[in-house]
Each structure stands twice: as structure tokens, then as C-alpha cells.
Design an enzyme around this catalytic site. Structure first.
Site, mmCIF file in Angstrom:
data_model
loop_
_atom_site.group_PDB
_atom_site.id
_atom_site.type_symbol
_atom_site.label_atom_id
_atom_site.label_comp_id
_atom_site.label_asym_id
_atom_site.label_seq_id
_atom_site.Cartn_x
_atom_site.Cartn_y
_atom_site.Cartn_z
ATOM 1 N N SER A 211 0.669 -1.653 0.477
ATOM 2 C CA SER A 211 -0.157 0.028 -0.082
ATOM 3 C C SER A 211 1.107 1.517 -0.540
ATOM 4 O O SER A 211 0.580 2.402 -0.481
ATOM 5 C CB SER A 211 -1.113 0.404 0.983
ATOM 6 O OG SER A 211 -2.167 -0.014 0.859
ATOM 7 N N LYS B 180 0.727 3.898 -2.741
ATOM 8 C CA LYS B 180 -0.591 4.591 -3.314
ATOM 9 C C LYS B 180 -0.204 6.129 -3.014
ATOM 10 O O LYS B 180 -0.488 7.138 -3.607
ATOM 11 C CB LYS B 180 -1.381 4.896 -1.859
ATOM 12 C CG LYS B 180 -2.155 3.468 -2.290
ATOM 13 C CD LYS B 180 -3.086 2.074 -0.766
ATOM 14 C CE LYS B 180 -3.366 1.242 -0.911
ATOM 15 N NZ LYS B 180 -4.286 0.372 -0.508
ATOM 16 N N TYR C 118 -2.269 -1.742 -10.481
ATOM 17 C CA TYR C 118 -2.035 -1.180 -9.336
ATOM 18 C C TYR C 118 -1.107 -2.934 -8.930
ATOM 19 O O TYR C 118 -0.760 -2.364 -7.682
ATOM 20 C CB TYR C 118 -3.610 -1.030 -8.869
ATOM 21 C CG TYR C 118 -3.752 -1.607 -7.031
ATOM 22 C CD1 TYR C 118 -3.938 -0.530 -6.499
ATOM 23 C CD2 TYR C 118 -4.406 -2.809 -6.862
ATOM 24 C CE1 TYR C 118 -3.448 -0.602 -5.198
ATOM 25 C CE2 TYR C 118 -4.100 -2.276 -5.538
ATOM 26 C CZ TYR C 118 -4.067 -1.767 -4.693
ATOM 27 O OH TYR C 118 -4.043 -1.809 -3.525
ATOM 28 N N TYR D 251 -4.034 2.639 7.834
ATOM 29 C CA TYR D 251 -4.806 1.909 8.244
ATOM 30 C C TYR D 251 -5.995 2.699 8.860
ATOM 31 O O TYR D 251 -6.722 3.860 8.935
ATOM 32 C CB TYR D 251 -4.473 0.834 8.081
ATOM 33 C CG TYR D 251 -3.886 0.278 6.943
ATOM 34 C CD1 TYR D 251 -4.974 0.045 5.709
ATOM 35 C CD2 TYR D 251 -2.522 -0.252 7.812
ATOM 36 C CE1 TYR D 251 -3.665 -0.748 4.606
ATOM 37 C CE2 TYR D 251 -1.757 -0.777 6.426
ATOM 38 C CZ TYR D 251 -1.988 -1.565 4.649
ATOM 39 O OH TYR D 251 -1.706 -1.427 4.564
ATOM 40 N N VAL E 210 1.174 -3.880 4.170
ATOM 41 C CA VAL E 210 1.012 -4.737 4.559
ATOM 42 C C VAL E 210 2.235 -6.154 4.503
ATOM 43 O O VAL E 210 2.338 -6.689 4.932
ATOM 44 C CB VAL E 210 -0.188 -6.170 4.201
ATOM 45 C CG1 VAL E 210 -1.477 -5.555 4.867
ATOM 46 C CG2 VAL E 210 -0.474 -6.341 2.210
HETATM 47 N N1 GLU Z 1 -1.844 -4.783 -2.529
HETATM 48 C C1 GLU Z 1 -2.808 -5.327 -1.890
HETATM 49 C C2 GLU Z 1 -4.103 -4.815 -1.682
HETATM 50 O O1 GLU Z 1 -4.757 -4.545 -2.657
HETATM 51 C C3 GLU Z 1 -2.654 -4.131 -0.682
HETATM 52 C C4 GLU Z 1 -2.275 -4.121 0.998
HETATM 53 C C5 GLU Z 1 -1.946 -2.745 1.933
HETATM 54 O O2 GLU Z 1 -0.831 -3.119 1.752
HETATM 55 O O3 GLU Z 1 -3.012 -2.471 2.057
HETATM 56 O O4 GLU Z 1 -4.802 -5.885 -1.574
#
Ligand code: GLU
Length: 318
Positions: free
Chosen positions: A76, A79, A200, A252, A270
Site C-alpha cells: 500500500s 499509493k 495497481y 489504516y 501489509v
Molecule cells: N496489494 C494489497 C491489496 O490491494 C495491498 C494491501 C496493503 O498493503 O494494504 O489488497
């Protein structure tokens, strides 16, 4: 150390060394309380006891502890890079006509409010928001362009794609596909949903280290300027937007508490990474794949609580 409200805090080498060394020990001890992500087999292979910490300043001063050079998937944290690229390509107004900038209070991959309360994703740090933001990059930017962008922003030419993680993400990412198709069905997304999620998934699978994240944190903390070349990598106005959204939405469902306790614009993934854009300026990258119930690295959060308090890094502390 001075605490003058008009100047950035300055620390001696010893003060920095002590704060980071203690933060590292505290963080490493806390890894025992977490669990590695297992939604894809590739992440479940990580060593739960791994822990690394890297600090980088514009004058080139560094501190490195533990597994700071170990490669892991950015997940994530991409992002932040996606948002920077979208702001550069499309500008503020167009970007935020596709995604809001409000904390969602829901899980990062939730679809609930998107379907029932709002057509626009709540913010670019949750999956729906990041997927919509990726769609804004297409068709002008593809994976190679974004890889170059990630290498530049992380001050790390060795960022590569982890093919095994990408394949796992692509094989299991039904929920992310559902989000993309929902956005498409609502007329929010113009790009092709399959192409969008593919980019993505690839960006989530970039292979970085705590050191690369420290580079990214430093560029953000340094107003978007690469301190070693003087190049403007992110427009300073966009940096303010990115930092604000990291501060309010980056950790989060722990974002509020992290902002109170640590007070440093940060984003976690994650894969166990956390990027922090701290006062000084300094970039801090952390890696500890053992996660807490929110999906944040247990060790990295504990380490940052200590480091922030020791060096007075909270943005509202002078
Ligand atoms: N590839 C993960 C997803 O899109 C990213 C999760 C994360 O790091 O929050 O579910």
C-alpha cells in the site's frame, strides 16, 4: 537540541544515534507480538522476526539498523507514489474530482460506503481510492513510467518488480477487481478496469527496502526536492496535499492514534514497510513484516513512537 518554533529541530549525531538505536531495540522486541500477512503465499514466506530501520538526511547522514537492506513488496505504500504521479499528470482539481480526501473509518479494502454512501472513494490511501487514482494515470503512463517514477522518488535505482508477488496479487485480487468494476459501473472510472487493476497489482509488487522508503520519506519531507541533485520531483503544493493525506489516512484504521502518538506523515503496507516523512527534514524507512491487527508493522509502530518522542518529531510539537 533546540526547540525553537521558527527553526527546524537539530540533533547531534549522538542524539540521533541514541534515539534510533533504542527505537530499533524496542521495535525488534515488539515483532514477536505480530503475524505476517498471509492473504497471498508470497507474503506468508516473510521472516516474522525480521526488523530493519533506515534514516536519511539531506546532508547525506544515514543511520541503518538490522534488516534495512532486505527487499520486500511495497504494497500500500505505492499509493503515495500513485498520488504523486496523478497530481503531477492531472493536477489537483482533476485528481480530486475522482477521489475525496476524507478518512473512511472502514477497512482499506472495503466496498461498503463506496456502494451505499458515495460514488467517489473516500481517499487515495484506501484501495478504492488508489485504484481510481491509478485509472487517472492511464493511458498516458504505463508500468515502466511508474517504475521510473518509483525509482526516482525512492532515490533507489534498484527498485524492481517482484514477479512472484505480482502473480499472486493478480491471481487472487478479486476484491480489487470488484472495486474497479464498481467504480466503472458508477461512471467514476473512465479507464479499462482490467488494465487499471493490473497496473495497481504491479505497483503493489514493487520490491523495496527500508532504505528505499527512507529515500521516499526524505523527498516528501524535503518539499519534493531530491536533496542530492536539487531536482524538484514533486511540486511543493502537491507535497503538502500528500503529507496531509498520509497524516490523516496513511496508517489504516490506526491513522488517528498514530497521528496523536507519533505525529509524522507516514504510510504503511501489509508487506511490513512504513515510510515516514519527518521533521529535520529526514526520511525514515522501517521494515518488520509481523503485523498488528490493523495491518501495520508492530515493530515499526513501536519504534516510531519512541523515535518521535525522543526527537520531538510530532508535527504539532515545536
Ligand atoms: N496489494 C494489497 C491489496 O490491494 C495491498 C494491501 C496493503 O498493503 O494494504 O489488497
Amino acid at each position: 537540541m533546540t526547540h525553537d518554533a521558527t527553526t527546524a529541530p537539530r540533533w547531534t549525531r549522538e542524539e540521533l544515534q541514541a534515539a534510533f538505536a533504542q527505537g530499533y531495540e524496542i521495535g525488534r522486541a515488539a515483532t514477536a507480538r505480530g503475524k505476517v500477512a498471509d492473504y497471498i503465499p508470497e507474503l506468508a514466506k516473510a521472516d516474522p522476526g525480521a526488523f530493519g530501520l533506515y534514516m536519511l538526511k539531506p546532508d547525506g547522514e544515514t543511520l541503518s539498523f538490522g534488516d534495512a537492506e532486505t527487499r520486500f513488496s511495497i504494497q500500500s505504500i505505492c499509493k503515495v507514489i500513485i498520488l504523486a504521479a496523478a497530481l503531477k499528470l492531472r493536477g489537483f482539481n482533476e485528481t480530486f474530482s475522482h477521489v475525496m480526501m476524507e478518512p473512511s473509518g472502514d477497512a482499506f479494502n472495503s466496498i461498503l460506503k463506496l456502494d451505499t454512501r458515495s460514488n467517489l472513494p473516500f481517499n487515495p490511501m484506501i484501495n478504492a481510492g488508489a485504484i481510481e487514482t491509478v485509472s487517472l494515470l492511464l493511458p498516458d503512463l504505463g508500468f515502466e513510467d511508474m517504475l521510473a517514477c518509483a525509482r526516482e522518488l525512492c532515490l533507489d535505482p534498484s527498485v524492481t518488480l517482484n514477479e512472484a508477488v505480482y502473480n499472486s496479487e493478480a491471481q487472487t485480487g478479486y476484491r480489487n477487481r470488484a472495486i474497479a468494476y464498481l467504480l466503472k459501473s458508477k461512471g467514476v472510472m473512465s479507464a479499462d478496469p482490467e488494465q487499471t487493476v493490473d497496473l495497481y497489482f504491479r505497483l503493489c509488487s514493487l520490491s523495496v527496502s527500508a532504505r528505499s522508503l527512507a529515500g521516499l520519506g526524505l523527498v516528501i519531507a524535503n518539499d519534493g526536492i531530491d536533496p542530492f541533485t536539487g531536482r524538484i520531483l514533486i511540486d511543493p503544493e502537491h507535497v503538502r496535499t500528500i503529507q496531509s493525506i498520509m497524516f490523516t489516512c496513511g496508517m489504516y484504521d490506526y491513522s488517528g492514534k498514530f497521528s496523536v502518538n507519533v505525529g509524522v506523515p507516514s504510510k504503511s503496507g501489509v508487506g511490513g514497510g512504513i515510510v515516514c516523512a519527518a521533521k529535520g527534514p529526514m526520511g525514515i524507512g522501517l521494515y518488520g513484516p509481523a503485523l498488528d491487527s490493523f495491518g501495520n508493522s508492530c515493530g515499526a509502530v513501536k519504534a516510531m513512537v519512541h523515535i518521535s518522542q525522543a526527537l520531538r518529531l510530532h508535527v504539532f510539537e515545536y
